[in-house]
Scaffold this active site. Structure first.
Site, short mmCIF file in Angstrom:
data_model
loop_
_atom_site.label_atom_id
_atom_site.label_comp_id
_atom_site.label_asym_id
_atom_site.label_seq_id
_atom_site.Cartn_x
_atom_site.Cartn_y
_atom_site.Cartn_z
CG ASP A 10 -1.76 1.18 1.40
OD1 ASP A 10 -2.40 1.57 0.42
OD2 ASP A 10 -1.78 1.75 2.51
CG ASP A 12 -1.82 7.67 0.64
OD1 ASP A 12 -1.15 8.71 0.67
OD2 ASP A 12 -2.47 7.31 -0.36
CG ASP A 173 -2.15 1.95 6.52
OD1 ASP A 173 -2.19 1.67 5.31
OD2 ASP A 173 -2.74 2.94 7.00
#
Length: 228
Positions: A10, A12, A173
């Site tokens: 990922d 961001d 995240d």
């Protein structure tokens, strides 16, 4: 254990702490519309479901807006111009990311970035951070018909490399990263930082938990080294 060949990450909250620049653009947008601004801590919780949902949340102050705000289209256009012009000013690369990417690349893993951020913002951000050279494939929020948590971007990424999902891992995240990974048949790895919102790292229920991207080398290289 099946050796990993593809590491999908990922963007961001995993590679880059982009909340400062996102927050600045959101609040400049709101100011331009004559609306109340939000603290960065609140905006961080709204990141991860693509730009349209981010703007809906900013306009309504709600995590799950019931309806589209009337000024959504104008707000989107204003935000896009503001964010594109300042995509990497206060944002920072998380510790261990560049070393981790370099080591993974050196060890022969295929690297992909799978993000819900649209290409208009992803491309300049990757260039400015110097990350572009490490990735063999970049899937953005507008690359396919659906985005995470749908497994489609992950399955298309694995297909691009002709690598079966069981030999891939999704690193992120958020709950969207983990859900997409599980649905696609990838292994999952959650970072201990980022924008998980209301979810704890235990809630993400990943196959692996890591503190930095560098740890992926030790986790997967011994398996990878023995592959044919």
């Amino acid at each position: 254990m099946t050796p990993m060949r593809l590491i999908a990450l990922d963007l961001d909250g995993t590679l880059i702490d982009s909340a400062p620049d996102l927050s600045d653009a959101i609040n400049k947008m709101l100011a331009g519309l004559g609306m109340r601004q939000h603290p960065q801590a609140a905006i961080e919780q709204w990141v991860g479901n693509g730009v349209v949902m981010l703007i809906k949340r900013a306009l309504t102050g709600q995590m799950e807006p019931a309806a589209d705000p009337e000024n959504l289209a104008g707000a989107l256009a204003l935000f896009a111009d503001l964010y594109e012009a300042h995509v990497y000013e206060r944002s920072i690369i998380y510790p261990g990311v560049m070393d981790g990417l370099e080591q993974l690349k050196e060890k022969g893993f295929k690297l992909a970035c799978i993000t819900n951020k649209i290409k208009r913002f992803t491309q300049p951000l990757m260039v400015k951070t110097g990350m572009t050279e490490y990735f063999d494939f970049i899937a953005c929020g507008d690359s396919f018909a659906r985005m995470k948590p749908d497994p489609l971007p992950l399955l298309k990424t694995a297909e691009h490399f002709d690598i079966e999902p069981a030999k891939a891992v999704m690193v992120g995240d958020s709950i969207n990263d983990m859900r997409a990974g599980r649905s696609a048949g990838f292994k999952t790895a959650s970072v201990s930082y980022g924008y998980a919102g209301k979810y704890s790292i235990e809630d993400l229920n990943a196959d692996y938990q890591i503190q930095t991207i560098v740890e992926l080398v030790d986790l997967f290289y011994s398996e990878c080294a023995g592959r044919s």
